[in-house]
Design an enzyme around this catalytic site. Structure first.
Site, PDB file in Angstrom:
ATOM      1  N   ASN A  75       0.822  -1.219   0.000  1.00 35.45           N
ATOM      2  CA  ASN A  75       0.000   0.000   0.000  1.00 35.45           C
ATOM      3  C   ASN A  75       0.852   1.265   0.000  1.00 35.45           C
ATOM      4  OD1 ASN A  75      -2.023  -1.831   0.199  1.00 35.45           O
ATOM      5  ND2 ASN A  75      -2.833  -1.121   2.153  1.00 35.45           N
ATOM      6  N   VAL A  76       0.272   2.329  -0.538  1.00 32.15           N
ATOM      7  CA  VAL A  76       1.023   3.592  -0.610  1.00 32.15           C
ATOM      8  C   VAL A  76       1.551   3.996   0.767  1.00 32.15           C
ATOM      9  CG1 VAL A  76       0.889   6.054  -1.120  1.00 32.15           C
ATOM     10  CG2 VAL A  76      -0.268   4.430  -2.597  1.00 32.15           C
ATOM     11  N   LYS A  77       0.734   3.783   1.796  1.00 30.88           N
ATOM     12  CA  LYS A  77       1.154   4.245   3.135  1.00 30.88           C
ATOM     13  C   LYS A  77       2.472   3.615   3.584  1.00 30.88           C
ATOM     14  CE  LYS A  77      -1.223   1.076   6.268  1.00 30.88           C
ATOM     15  NZ  LYS A  77      -1.920   0.075   5.482  1.00 30.88           N
ATOM     16  N   GLY A  78       2.805   2.411   3.131  1.00 27.52           N
ATOM     17  CA  GLY A  78       4.110   1.809   3.390  1.00 27.52           C
ATOM     18  C   GLY A  78       4.427   1.563   4.847  1.00 27.52           C
ATOM     19  N   ILE A  79       5.704   1.676   5.181  1.00 27.15           N
ATOM     20  CA  ILE A  79       6.158   1.421   6.561  1.00 27.15           C
ATOM     21  C   ILE A  79       7.523   2.063   6.757  1.00 27.15           C
ATOM     22  CG2 ILE A  79       7.276  -0.805   6.022  1.00 27.15           C
ATOM     23  CD1 ILE A  79       6.179  -1.808   8.777  1.00 27.15           C
TER      24      ILE A  79
END
Ligand code: B12
Length: 249
Positions: A126-130
């Site tokens: 997902n764009v939000k990533g980590i």
């Protein structure tokens, strides 16, 4: 060789002190604590001290035991999978794909079997990533299909076919009864059966409790463990699907 042999550090350098935790199927009392010490002694921890014990429902106790081991660690004998590819920026990943593949690179991801732990695969996709990094959806030259949780192997194979997947990314977090190993073997066998060699997507699995050295045994190309970042995965995709392949051609 000096510096290559180490022992655990607890209170003072090289004192050999370690801390372990486990649960025994016994109610919490003095005898249960004695049982925990006996187990620790049998594990080579001697002396061993129970520093925490907590009842875990009826008939179970969780323990933390602190004590000394005499084992030495030989750093020369350590076997791990080192990163054998360059870490690229998102911009470089996009550039290599655009210039050398000349089409978008298709990635299909899922949690397979009964596993519903999607946080890990979402962190990668997902764009939000980590950890301050954006996930693969952010990469302009990657086409990401995230199938979510509890996906069956036939569904995954079919979606990989429809999406003309260059890579399939599978997450397995639950390890009860080695479910992660069984599911991964089932998945890789299904791809081998459904698609001829050379037409199969790159098979990647990830999760916190995989042994990264087990690729051959599980029939996959790469295993990613705890703390993986999207940038590492994107860089590996470029390495395995473009840079390495072109170099070998
Ligand atoms: C959140 C969570 C849940 C949530 C999941 C929500 C969701 N949508 O994901 C809910 C509440 C639903 C849940 C349910 C259950 N859970 Co749970 N859960 C957790 C918890 C607390 C955190 C997991 C997590 O999100 N980690 C954060 C992510 C970012 O880390 P990660 O998964 O490791 O992912 C990273 C890497 O491993 C890697 N990675 C992971 N996948 C992939 C894939 C690819 C392709 C790549 C490249 C990399 C990669 O990259 C990620 C980013 O760095 C853990 C305990 C813990 N602290 O870890 C237990 C834990 C995983 N759960 C556990 C259990 C037992 C369960 C249940 C069976 C409980 C029950 N009795 O109902 C159910 C099972 C549900 C199911 N059918 O799967 C156990 C598993 C034990 C085991 N031996 O397998 C754990 C370890 C807790 C424990 N100590 O007992 N859980």
């Amino acid at each position: 060789m000096s510096g290559q042999i180490v022992r655990p550090y607890g209170d003072t350098t090289g004192d050999g002190m370690v801390q372990v935790s486990f649960t025994l199927p016994v109610s919490h009392d003095k005898r249960a604590e004695g049982a925990a010490v006996q187990l620790a002694n049998k594990m080579g921890i001697d002396p061993a001290m129970v520093v925490h014990a907590k009842p875990m429902g009826d008939g179970f106790t969780f323990f933390v035991v602190y004590g000394r081991v005499n084992h030495l660690v030989d750093l020369n004998a350590v076997q791990v999978v080192e990163r054998d590819f360059a870490l690229l920026s998102a911009k470089d990943v996009n550039t290599v794909i655009k210039q050398r593949l000349r089409r978008k690179l298709s990635v299909v991801g899922a949690c397979i079997g009964t596993d519903a732990h999607t946080v890990g695969i979402d962190a990668i996709l997902n764009v939000k990533g980590i950890a301050g990094e954006k996930g693969l959806e952010y990469y302009r030259e990657l086409k990401v299909t995230n199938m979510g949780a509890q996906v069956s192997v036939p569904e995954l194979v079919e979606t990989a076919r429809v999406e003309k997947a260059d890579a399939v990314l599978v997450s397995q977090v639950v390890t009860q009864r080695d479910a992660h190993l069984h599911n991964t073997r089932e998945m890789s066998a299904a791809f081998r059966e459904a698609m001829p060699a050379g037409r199969r997507p790159l098979l990647i699995v990830g999760g916190p409790r995989f042994d990264e050295t087990m690729t051959d045994e599980l029939g996959v190309d790469r295993i990613f463990g705890r703390g993986t970042t999207p940038g590492e995965v994107a860089s590996y995709l470029v390495h395995a699907l473009i840079t390495k392949r072109k170099a070998m051609a």
